[in-house]
Design a protein around this motif. Structure first.
Motif, PDB file in Angstrom:
ATOM      1  N   ASP A 136       0.874  28.091  -5.601  1.00 59.61           N
ATOM      2  CA  ASP A 136      -0.126  28.528  -4.619  1.00 59.61           C
ATOM      3  C   ASP A 136      -0.856  27.361  -3.957  1.00 59.61           C
ATOM      4  O   ASP A 136      -1.939  27.547  -3.399  1.00 59.61           O
ATOM      5  CB  ASP A 136      -1.150  29.451  -5.293  1.00 59.61           C
ATOM      6  N   TYR A 137      -0.275  26.148  -4.019  1.00 65.44           N
ATOM      7  CA  TYR A 137      -0.958  24.972  -3.458  1.00 65.44           C
ATOM      8  C   TYR A 137      -1.090  25.095  -1.940  1.00 65.44           C
ATOM      9  O   TYR A 137      -0.168  25.534  -1.246  1.00 65.44           O
ATOM     10  CB  TYR A 137      -0.186  23.701  -3.801  1.00 65.44           C
ATOM     11  N   LYS A 138      -2.254  24.679  -1.435  1.00 67.26           N
ATOM     12  CA  LYS A 138      -2.506  24.644   0.000  1.00 67.26           C
ATOM     13  C   LYS A 138      -3.157  23.307   0.363  1.00 67.26           C
ATOM     14  O   LYS A 138      -3.868  22.720  -0.447  1.00 67.26           O
ATOM     15  CB  LYS A 138      -3.436  25.792   0.430  1.00 67.26           C
ATOM     16  N   PRO A 144     -16.272  17.992   6.494  1.00 69.39           N
ATOM     17  CA  PRO A 144     -16.956  18.183   5.218  1.00 69.39           C
ATOM     18  C   PRO A 144     -16.834  19.591   4.629  1.00 69.39           C
ATOM     19  O   PRO A 144     -17.408  19.864   3.589  1.00 69.39           O
ATOM     20  CB  PRO A 144     -18.403  17.883   5.576  1.00 69.39           C
ATOM     21  N   ALA A 145     -16.086  20.492   5.298  1.00 73.91           N
ATOM     22  CA  ALA A 145     -15.958  21.842   4.744  1.00 73.91           C
ATOM     23  C   ALA A 145     -15.314  21.814   3.363  1.00 73.91           C
ATOM     24  O   ALA A 145     -15.679  22.582   2.471  1.00 73.91           O
ATOM     25  CB  ALA A 145     -15.131  22.709   5.693  1.00 73.91           C
ATOM     26  N   GLY A 146     -14.349  20.887   3.163  1.00 74.71           N
ATOM     27  CA  GLY A 146     -13.665  20.782   1.883  1.00 74.71           C
ATOM     28  C   GLY A 146     -14.551  20.320   0.745  1.00 74.71           C
ATOM     29  O   GLY A 146     -14.152  20.421  -0.421  1.00 74.71           O
ATOM     30  N   ARG A 147     -15.722  19.797   1.043  1.00 78.67           N
ATOM     31  CA  ARG A 147     -16.660  19.397  -0.011  1.00 78.67           C
ATOM     32  C   ARG A 147     -17.234  20.617  -0.727  1.00 78.67           C
ATOM     33  O   ARG A 147     -17.512  20.569  -1.936  1.00 78.67           O
ATOM     34  CB  ARG A 147     -17.801  18.581   0.611  1.00 78.67           C
ATOM     35  N   ASP A 148     -17.399  21.715  -0.005  1.00 81.16           N
ATOM     36  CA  ASP A 148     -18.064  22.895  -0.558  1.00 81.16           C
ATOM     37  C   ASP A 148     -17.112  24.040  -0.884  1.00 81.16           C
ATOM     38  O   ASP A 148     -17.487  24.963  -1.603  1.00 81.16           O
ATOM     39  CB  ASP A 148     -19.134  23.389   0.423  1.00 81.16           C
ATOM     40  N   TRP A 151      -9.354  25.279  -2.543  1.00 81.32           N
ATOM     41  CA  TRP A 151      -8.386  26.308  -2.898  1.00 81.32           C
ATOM     42  C   TRP A 151      -8.238  26.337  -4.415  1.00 81.32           C
ATOM     43  O   TRP A 151      -7.955  25.317  -5.044  1.00 81.32           O
ATOM     44  CB  TRP A 151      -7.040  26.031  -2.239  1.00 81.32           C
ATOM     45  N   SER A 152      -8.392  27.514  -5.016  1.00 81.36           N
ATOM     46  CA  SER A 152      -8.333  27.617  -6.471  1.00 81.36           C
ATOM     47  C   SER A 152      -6.940  27.306  -7.005  1.00 81.36           C
ATOM     48  O   SER A 152      -6.789  26.851  -8.135  1.00 81.36           O
ATOM     49  CB  SER A 152      -8.761  29.020  -6.919  1.00 81.36           C
ATOM     50  N   GLY A 153      -5.902  27.520  -6.176  1.00 85.07           N
ATOM     51  CA  GLY A 153      -4.548  27.234  -6.614  1.00 85.07           C
ATOM     52  C   GLY A 153      -4.227  25.758  -6.698  1.00 85.07           C
ATOM     53  O   GLY A 153      -3.186  25.368  -7.236  1.00 85.07           O
ATOM     54  N   ASN A 154      -5.107  24.899  -6.181  1.00 82.16           N
ATOM     55  CA  ASN A 154      -4.856  23.454  -6.186  1.00 82.16           C
ATOM     56  C   ASN A 154      -5.285  22.778  -7.476  1.00 82.16           C
ATOM     57  O   ASN A 154      -4.933  21.616  -7.717  1.00 82.16           O
ATOM     58  CB  ASN A 154      -5.575  22.792  -5.015  1.00 82.16           C
ATOM     59  N   VAL A 155      -6.094  23.456  -8.296  1.00 85.55           N
ATOM     60  CA  VAL A 155      -6.647  22.838  -9.501  1.00 85.55           C
ATOM     61  C   VAL A 155      -6.249  23.641 -10.726  1.00 85.55           C
ATOM     62  O   VAL A 155      -5.735  24.760 -10.626  1.00 85.55           O
ATOM     63  CB  VAL A 155      -8.186  22.723  -9.408  1.00 85.55           C
ATOM     64  N   GLU A 176     -13.963  33.196  -5.173  1.00 82.25           N
ATOM     65  CA  GLU A 176     -13.748  34.263  -4.198  1.00 82.25           C
ATOM     66  C   GLU A 176     -12.276  34.266  -3.799  1.00 82.25           C
ATOM     67  O   GLU A 176     -11.812  33.344  -3.132  1.00 82.25           O
ATOM     68  CB  GLU A 176     -14.629  34.052  -2.967  1.00 82.25           C
ATOM     69  N   GLU A 177     -11.567  35.306  -4.229  1.00 79.70           N
ATOM     70  CA  GLU A 177     -10.144  35.439  -3.928  1.00 79.70           C
ATOM     71  C   GLU A 177      -9.413  34.153  -4.312  1.00 79.70           C
ATOM     72  O   GLU A 177      -9.314  33.820  -5.477  1.00 79.70           O
ATOM     73  CB  GLU A 177      -9.950  35.796  -2.456  1.00 79.70           C
ATOM     74  N   ASN A 178      -8.913  33.388  -3.331  1.00 77.05           N
ATOM     75  CA  ASN A 178      -8.154  32.175  -3.637  1.00 77.05           C
ATOM     76  C   ASN A 178      -8.958  30.902  -3.372  1.00 77.05           C
ATOM     77  O   ASN A 178      -8.384  29.832  -3.193  1.00 77.05           O
ATOM     78  CB  ASN A 178      -6.866  32.141  -2.810  1.00 77.05           C
ATOM     79  N   GLN A 179     -10.286  31.015  -3.354  1.00 83.48           N
ATOM     80  CA  GLN A 179     -11.133  29.855  -3.095  1.00 83.48           C
ATOM     81  C   GLN A 179     -12.216  29.724  -4.168  1.00 83.48           C
ATOM     82  O   GLN A 179     -12.582  30.696  -4.828  1.00 83.48           O
ATOM     83  CB  GLN A 179     -11.797  29.962  -1.713  1.00 83.48           C
ATOM     84  N   ILE A 180     -12.681  28.487  -4.323  1.00 86.20           N
ATOM     85  CA  ILE A 180     -13.842  28.207  -5.166  1.00 86.20           C
ATOM     86  C   ILE A 180     -14.905  27.591  -4.272  1.00 86.20           C
ATOM     87  O   ILE A 180     -14.658  26.591  -3.598  1.00 86.20           O
ATOM     88  CB  ILE A 180     -13.498  27.238  -6.313  1.00 86.20           C
ATOM     89  N   ALA A 181     -16.077  28.202  -4.242  1.00 79.60           N
ATOM     90  CA  ALA A 181     -17.188  27.703  -3.426  1.00 79.60           C
ATOM     91  C   ALA A 181     -18.222  27.058  -4.342  1.00 79.60           C
ATOM     92  O   ALA A 181     -18.555  27.591  -5.405  1.00 79.60           O
ATOM     93  CB  ALA A 181     -17.823  28.843  -2.626  1.00 79.60           C
TER      94      ALA A 181
END
Length: 611
Positions: A136-138, A144-148, A151-155, A176-181
């Motif tokens: 599920d890597y993306k 700076p959006a990637g700071r906050d 993608w949960s599939g990357n870690v 949240e779904e496939n993301q970590i905020a």
């Protein structure tokens, strides 16, 4: 009618000379052309640029091209047998970090904490394969959006691990779904990261945390950084905060920090010193890092003292209900005089500046005479042999750095390295002019996006594998690129790491015959100037080096190599065996004959997922 000399040749070779003889003759002629110009080749290794006439530059390029043709024809003349392409590693190695195999370390006899340390000798004969990305890597979101948001599939951390974690994790992260905020306003010790940072500033006598530089704080080593929220806030204040944490098989702090675009690397001091020189950082920070500072005769705290600059600060935050994490004897929220940690800090000439709630700040002495005025029987000073460069040496039970000349601060001025900086200013413009159209062609504008300019769209984490003075880092800052650079000084190169760290940059000492202490897919761009030539006489395997570069480079990441022609051609030939990893080369030459290659690493995600 044939001439007499042709008749003689026909007696030797026959009516038609074989193809391999013709190739050999052509190779010999090209080699002769390359040798004829060798008298002026001493400028190849020069660091600083000089004005070169166009005639000389054109001649140099012809000479270099002749050498390239010679290498290619030589590979044809010897048959050019194709080696077997490398395969993909198993799914169990998607987050593989060499040298940190706890099970193998235990089998090798390491114990009492040593099993968690770095032991490259245990995994030296590992399988040669390409570490594949998770299914599920993306590609990370641009800074700076990637700071906050990541993608949960990357870690490595999973939803089940997240749900089973403590309330602190849930306050810091929102799945949240496939993301970590990440919510920087929540959850670090107090009401929020900003309040916590402001409290530390007030304890130092400052009115706000924006005044940290006035207290001499430019670089911070954050021990056990959690998910990087404190470091992210310090980065927003234009400070260099580097996260170090021990290797973790799941839910890694370092992996999450790097995925957010924050400086981080795997590091601990269970039994060995950190790969930094003495007197390197203005502040060390530990918030609930779980270290018993008075254990092992205080060697953990002595390692903190070693890398802390004179006048530097050690910030320790640990709840009163976790005394094992702080080694402080608490009474109504105040450390008593009988605490083992307090006694130890007095022995190494530290002063407790301030204590508020669960946070303590000590300051290291700036007076060398303090060590000679201590009572008899205290912790001894290290001898001169301990002052050499530190590369994972065993911890010591003495006070390091007292013989270092760095008690007088290094004053690094731009004029000191003006010529070197000029080279990198020009090189960065050249790199960017070549990379920009490639980035745009491979990454078209996404629906709803504005037109991004590099490095805003794809590049944030940069690894300079042979940083010298850190000139590339300086050039990035001058061009206001939204990147940070991990400046690596190879162990067999001139020891310039203290100069790099004193400029406020991230840096580390490393042996490139060994894997780098980071997780897979954590850097967007790798840069190496002269590294291949530097390692050509070492025990290193070039294939192992390229596999390591592939491991730490994210899919669709970039490699920029600048080296001598022979080394670059070796890269081109070796990369042909990398299976589903493709390198697209474009190149040019500088006035010294070095060839600059810009290679894009495109991991075929579909092939990797189907294998």
């Amino acid at each position: 009618m044939r001439s007499s000399w042709l008749s003689k040749l026909s007696l030797i070779f026959g009516p038609r000379p074989p193809l391999n003889w013709l190739l050999l003759c052509l190779v010999s002629v090209l080699a002769l052309i390359a040798v004829l110009g060798s008298s002026s080749s001493s400028s190849f290794d020069s660091l600083t640029p000089s004005t070169v006439p166009d005639i000389y530059t054109n001649y140099r390029r012809l000479k270099v091209q002749a050498a390239v043709d010679y290498l290619e024809l030589r590979s044809l003349s010897v048959g050019g047998s194709k080696e077997k392409e490398l395969g993909l590693c198993g799914r169990d190695k998607e987050h593989f970090v060499p040298c940190y195999n706890v099970s193998a370390n235990l089998l090798a006899g390491y114990k009492d904490g040593e099993e968690f340390d770095r032991h490259c000798e245990v995994s030296r004969d590992r399988e040669q394969c390409l570490v594949r990305p998770p299914k599920d890597y993306k590609i990370p979101l641009r800074w700076p959006a990637g700071r906050d948001v990541i993608w949960s599939g990357n870690v490595k951390i999973t939803k089940d691990q997240f749900l089973s974690s403590g309330s602190m994790t849930k306050r810091l992260m929102l799945l949240e779904e496939n993301q970590i905020a990440f919510h920087s306003e929540d959850g670090l010790i107090f009401d929020g990261v900003k309040d916590y940072s402001r409290q530390i500033a007030e304890m130092l006598g400052l009115s706000s945390d924006s005044e940290f530089p006035q207290a001499g704080v430019h670089t911070v080593l954050d021990i056990g950084c959690g998910f990087g929220s404190f470091g992210a806030h310090l980065v927003s204040l234009k400070l260099m905060a580097i996260c170090i944490a021990a290797y973790e098989a799941t839910g890694s702090q370092v992996q999450l920090a790097l995925e957010r675009g924050l400086p981080a690397m795997i590091g601990n001091f269970f039994t060995r010193q950190l790969p930094y020189p003495s007197l390197s950082f203005e502040m060390l920070h530990c918030a609930q890092c779980g270290i018993r500072w008075d254990k092992k005769d205080g060697m953990f705290l002595l390692e903190v003292d070693r890398v802390l600059k004179p006048g530097g600060y050690f910030v320790l935050t640990s709840p009163a209900n976790q005394p094992y994490g702080s080694s402080l004897t608490m009474k109504e929220g105040v450390a008593t005089d009988s605490s083992p940690l307090e006694e130890l800090t007095q022995k190494i000439c530290w002063t407790l500046l301030s204590q508020k709630y669960e946070t303590f700040i000590w300051q290291k002495t700036v007076d060398l005479n303090c060590y000679s005025s201590r009572k008899q029987g205290v912790i001894p000073l290290c001898q001169e042999e301990h002052e050499l460069q530190s590369y994972y040496k065993p911890l010591v039970s003495c006070i390091s750095g007292t013989m270092s000349k760095r008690w007088s601060p290094i004053r690094v001025q731009p004029d000191d390295f003006f010529e070197d900086l000029q080279v990198w200013r020009s090189a960065l413009k050249n790199y960017w002019s070549l990379l920009t159209p490639l980035i745009f062609s491979d990454h078209p504008k996404r629906p709803g996006d504005e037109d991004p300019l590099p490095p805003f769209n794809m590049i944030r984490n940069v690894l300079d594998m042979s940083a010298h003075y850190g000139g590339l880092n300086t050039a990035f800052l001058e061009e206001k690129k939204s990147v940070w650079v991990m400046n690596v000084v190879p162990v067999n190169a001139p020891y310039t790491l203290p100069l790099i760290l004193d400029q406020g940059f991230a840096g580390v000492l490393h042996d490139w015959c060994e894997p780098f202490p980071t997780y897979p897919r954590t850097y967007d761009l790798l840069h190496a100037n002269g590294l291949l030539s530097l390692l050509s006489s070492e025990r290193c395997s070039m294939m192992d080096l390229f596999l390591e570069m592939d491991r730490i480079l994210r899919p669709e990441g970039w490699v920029v190599l600048s080296d001598k022609v022979g080394a670059i051609e070796m890269v081109r030939m070796t990369s042909r065996h990398c299976g589903n990893v493709h390198f697209y080369f474009s190149s040019d030459y500088d006035q010294f004959g070095n060839r600059h290659v810009h290679a894009q690493n495109l991991k075929n995600l579909e092939d990797a997922h189907q294998s």
